[in-house]
Scaffold this motif. Structure first.
Motif, PDB file in Angstrom:
ATOM      1  N   GLU A   1      21.985  34.348 -25.678  1.00  0.00           N
ATOM      2  CA  GLU A   1      23.342  33.956 -25.616  1.00  0.00           C
ATOM      3  C   GLU A   1      24.184  34.478 -26.930  1.00  0.00           C
ATOM      4  O   GLU A   1      23.688  34.917 -27.901  1.00  0.00           O
ATOM      5  CB  GLU A   1      23.526  32.372 -25.598  1.00  0.00           C
ATOM      6  CG  GLU A   1      22.745  31.527 -26.925  1.00  0.00           C
ATOM      7  CD  GLU A   1      22.426  30.191 -26.625  1.00  0.00           C
ATOM      8  OE1 GLU A   1      22.938  29.506 -27.362  1.00  0.00           O
ATOM      9  OE2 GLU A   1      21.832  29.921 -25.257  1.00  0.00           O
TER      10      GLU A   1
ATOM     11  N   PHE B   1      27.943  34.561 -17.295  1.00  0.00           N
ATOM     12  CA  PHE B   1      26.872  33.894 -16.954  1.00  0.00           C
ATOM     13  C   PHE B   1      25.891  34.817 -16.434  1.00  0.00           C
ATOM     14  O   PHE B   1      26.392  35.566 -15.170  1.00  0.00           O
ATOM     15  CB  PHE B   1      27.076  32.657 -16.105  1.00  0.00           C
ATOM     16  CG  PHE B   1      25.755  31.792 -15.805  1.00  0.00           C
ATOM     17  CD1 PHE B   1      24.622  31.918 -16.692  1.00  0.00           C
ATOM     18  CD2 PHE B   1      25.752  30.968 -14.894  1.00  0.00           C
ATOM     19  CE1 PHE B   1      23.611  31.020 -16.418  1.00  0.00           C
ATOM     20  CE2 PHE B   1      24.677  30.197 -14.411  1.00  0.00           C
ATOM     21  CZ  PHE B   1      23.523  30.470 -15.329  1.00  0.00           C
TER      22      PHE B   1
ATOM     23  N   PHE C   1      31.858  31.187 -23.866  1.00  0.00           N
ATOM     24  CA  PHE C   1      30.454  31.008 -23.036  1.00  0.00           C
ATOM     25  C   PHE C   1      29.841  32.511 -22.481  1.00  0.00           C
ATOM     26  O   PHE C   1      30.339  32.952 -21.677  1.00  0.00           O
ATOM     27  CB  PHE C   1      30.536  29.951 -21.945  1.00  0.00           C
ATOM     28  CG  PHE C   1      29.308  29.645 -20.847  1.00  0.00           C
ATOM     29  CD1 PHE C   1      29.189  28.426 -21.013  1.00  0.00           C
ATOM     30  CD2 PHE C   1      28.707  30.522 -20.175  1.00  0.00           C
ATOM     31  CE1 PHE C   1      27.861  28.039 -20.413  1.00  0.00           C
ATOM     32  CE2 PHE C   1      27.780  30.230 -19.298  1.00  0.00           C
ATOM     33  CZ  PHE C   1      27.257  28.966 -19.384  1.00  0.00           C
TER      34      PHE C   1
ATOM     35  N   ILE D   1      35.734  32.584  -9.991  1.00  0.00           N
ATOM     36  CA  ILE D   1      34.430  33.250 -10.736  1.00  0.00           C
ATOM     37  C   ILE D   1      34.153  34.575  -9.870  1.00  0.00           C
ATOM     38  O   ILE D   1      34.045  34.482  -8.570  1.00  0.00           O
ATOM     39  CB  ILE D   1      33.493  32.312 -10.426  1.00  0.00           C
ATOM     40  CG1 ILE D   1      33.928  30.867 -11.224  1.00  0.00           C
ATOM     41  CG2 ILE D   1      32.221  32.943 -11.239  1.00  0.00           C
ATOM     42  CD1 ILE D   1      33.915  30.986 -12.652  1.00  0.00           C
TER      43      ILE D   1
ATOM     44  N   ALA E   1      33.586  25.916 -18.874  1.00  0.00           N
ATOM     45  CA  ALA E   1      34.160  26.838 -19.716  1.00  0.00           C
ATOM     46  C   ALA E   1      35.152  27.811 -18.881  1.00  0.00           C
ATOM     47  O   ALA E   1      36.193  28.149 -19.684  1.00  0.00           O
ATOM     48  CB  ALA E   1      32.857  27.839 -20.226  1.00  0.00           C
ATOM     49  N   ALA E   2      34.957  28.134 -17.640  1.00  0.00           N
ATOM     50  CA  ALA E   2      35.916  29.059 -17.076  1.00  0.00           C
ATOM     51  C   ALA E   2      37.265  28.166 -16.715  1.00  0.00           C
ATOM     52  O   ALA E   2      38.087  28.803 -16.600  1.00  0.00           O
ATOM     53  CB  ALA E   2      35.414  29.518 -15.929  1.00  0.00           C
TER      54      ALA E   2
ATOM     55  N   LEU F   1      23.644  23.696 -15.814  1.00  0.00           N
ATOM     56  CA  LEU F   1      23.817  25.157 -16.186  1.00  0.00           C
ATOM     57  C   LEU F   1      25.106  25.512 -15.346  1.00  0.00           C
ATOM     58  O   LEU F   1      26.251  26.069 -16.046  1.00  0.00           O
ATOM     59  CB  LEU F   1      22.766  26.023 -15.671  1.00  0.00           C
ATOM     60  CG  LEU F   1      21.814  26.429 -16.796  1.00  0.00           C
ATOM     61  CD1 LEU F   1      20.629  27.426 -16.151  1.00  0.00           C
ATOM     62  CD2 LEU F   1      22.289  26.895 -18.091  1.00  0.00           C
ATOM     63  N   PHE F   2      25.332  25.311 -14.001  1.00  0.00           N
ATOM     64  CA  PHE F   2      26.510  25.900 -13.274  1.00  0.00           C
ATOM     65  C   PHE F   2      27.855  24.771 -13.890  1.00  0.00           C
ATOM     66  O   PHE F   2      28.857  25.510 -13.744  1.00  0.00           O
ATOM     67  CB  PHE F   2      26.330  25.636 -11.905  1.00  0.00           C
ATOM     68  CG  PHE F   2      25.461  26.816 -11.220  1.00  0.00           C
ATOM     69  CD1 PHE F   2      26.341  28.162 -11.271  1.00  0.00           C
ATOM     70  CD2 PHE F   2      24.261  26.806 -11.013  1.00  0.00           C
ATOM     71  CE1 PHE F   2      25.631  29.352 -10.719  1.00  0.00           C
ATOM     72  CE2 PHE F   2      23.504  28.085 -10.529  1.00  0.00           C
ATOM     73  CZ  PHE F   2      24.270  29.360 -10.459  1.00  0.00           C
TER      74      PHE F   2
ATOM     75  N   PHE G   1      29.001  26.267 -17.089  1.00  0.00           N
ATOM     76  CA  PHE G   1      29.840  27.632 -16.878  1.00  0.00           C
ATOM     77  C   PHE G   1      31.316  27.297 -16.224  1.00  0.00           C
ATOM     78  O   PHE G   1      32.086  27.821 -16.653  1.00  0.00           O
ATOM     79  CB  PHE G   1      28.602  28.396 -15.965  1.00  0.00           C
ATOM     80  CG  PHE G   1      29.666  29.701 -15.571  1.00  0.00           C
ATOM     81  CD1 PHE G   1      30.048  30.610 -16.503  1.00  0.00           C
ATOM     82  CD2 PHE G   1      29.561  30.134 -14.176  1.00  0.00           C
ATOM     83  CE1 PHE G   1      30.801  31.763 -15.877  1.00  0.00           C
ATOM     84  CE2 PHE G   1      30.123  31.375 -13.764  1.00  0.00           C
ATOM     85  CZ  PHE G   1      30.560  32.279 -14.671  1.00  0.00           C
TER      86      PHE G   1
ATOM     87  N   PRO H   1      34.264  33.564 -19.877  1.00  0.00           N
ATOM     88  CA  PRO H   1      32.853  33.186 -19.776  1.00  0.00           C
ATOM     89  C   PRO H   1      32.035  34.000 -18.847  1.00  0.00           C
ATOM     90  O   PRO H   1      32.574  34.549 -17.817  1.00  0.00           O
ATOM     91  CB  PRO H   1      33.026  31.704 -18.975  1.00  0.00           C
ATOM     92  CG  PRO H   1      34.532  31.212 -19.575  1.00  0.00           C
ATOM     93  CD  PRO H   1      35.073  32.845 -19.597  1.00  0.00           C
TER      94      PRO H   1
ATOM     95  N   GLY I   1      36.073  33.697 -14.804  1.00  0.00           N
ATOM     96  CA  GLY I   1      34.436  33.716 -15.437  1.00  0.00           C
ATOM     97  C   GLY I   1      34.051  34.752 -14.626  1.00  0.00           C
ATOM     98  O   GLY I   1      34.409  35.158 -13.552  1.00  0.00           O
TER      99      GLY I   1
ATOM    100  N   LEU J   1      30.188  35.959 -13.144  1.00  0.00           N
ATOM    101  CA  LEU J   1      28.779  35.726 -12.784  1.00  0.00           C
ATOM    102  C   LEU J   1      28.076  37.076 -12.375  1.00  0.00           C
ATOM    103  O   LEU J   1      28.384  37.726 -11.366  1.00  0.00           O
ATOM    104  CB  LEU J   1      28.613  34.596 -11.622  1.00  0.00           C
ATOM    105  CG  LEU J   1      27.099  34.318 -11.194  1.00  0.00           C
ATOM    106  CD1 LEU J   1      26.206  33.814 -12.263  1.00  0.00           C
ATOM    107  CD2 LEU J   1      27.159  33.387 -10.038  1.00  0.00           C
TER     108      LEU J   1
END
Length: 230
Positions: A190, A97, A196, A5, A227-228, A220-221, A224, A95, A49, A51
């Motif tokens: 979103e 976030f 995501f 991430i 999805a990643a 939530l985490f 995420f 993804p 992903g 962040l």
């Protein structure tokens, strides 16, 4: 294998284990990679992903607005890193976030706009959004039925924290608003056409004071990171 991430910051914090974002990514099964202005040899393929974290204000040139006197901690170098990185990640269906500044970056990256200062620009009197004596404010959000946020949290109404004075004004292209404060400030949006792509205005990485906060943060985490991982 744990997904990698990319976590954006204004500077290289060298995988600081005390950092709330890094700690949350590790806690829920991700491998953090710190991204910052000037990073070399980074490719989008290096991450599973993205962040987009909280932090200072976004320069209004990025959404064709005039400079507001309440702006502070503006980093044009960070803007120059995060905006194209967000655009590329969304285009590649990675993804993404976004948290606090992160949801604002997501909107601006997709041609949305911001309230630069809620107290002076929001048309209604809003409940406190900023920290008070270094403690996050708290307020209730209303979540849209059948949205991804609703499906993840299992809630239509929930209490969250806040530490911001800016907010999304016009959502970026491809986004739908999926949570607001009772006064109407956008708290989540979103892009459901992607695997995501979710942004929240509050700070789930710091939601640790109550059982409900812990659950909201975890869900939530985990969503995420899942999805990643796919």
């Amino acid at each position: 294998m744990a997904p990698t991430i990319g976590i954006t910051f204004v500077e290289n914090i060298e995988d600081d284990p005390s950092n709330n974002y890094i700690r949350a990514i590790k806690e829920f099964g991700g491998n953090p990679l710190t991204l910052y202005p000037g990073i070399s040899d980074f490719k989008l393929d290096d991450i599973d992903g993205l962040l987009l974290t909280g932090g200072g204000d976004i320069h209004p040139d990025n959404f064709d607005a005039e400079w507001h006197p309440a702006l502070y901690n503006v980093s044009e170098d960070r803007d120059a890193l995060e905006i194209p990185l967000c655009q590329a990640a969304i285009a590649a269906d990675l993804p993404v976030f976004g948290i606090c500044r992160g949801i604002q970056i997501m909107s601006v990256a997709m041609e949305g706009s911001l309230y630069q200062d809620i107290p002076s620009e929001f048309p209604k009197e809003a409940s406190p959004q900023a920290q008070v004596k270094r403690v996050d404010s708290r307020h209730t959000i209303e979540i849209v039925a059948n949205s991804r946020l609703n499906q993840i949290t299992g809630k239509r109404r929930d209490e969250v924290n806040s530490a911001h004075h800016q907010a999304v004004k016009e959502k970026g292209e491809g986004f739908e608003v999926t949570a607001r404060t009772q006064e109407g400030i956008i708290e989540a949006m979103e892009n459901r056409s992607k695997r995501f792509v979710l942004g929240v205005q509050y700070h789930p990485e710091r939601m640790i004071e109550t059982v409900n906060f812990h659950e909201h943060r975890r869900k939530l985490f985990e969503a995420f990171i899942q999805a990643a991982s796919e």
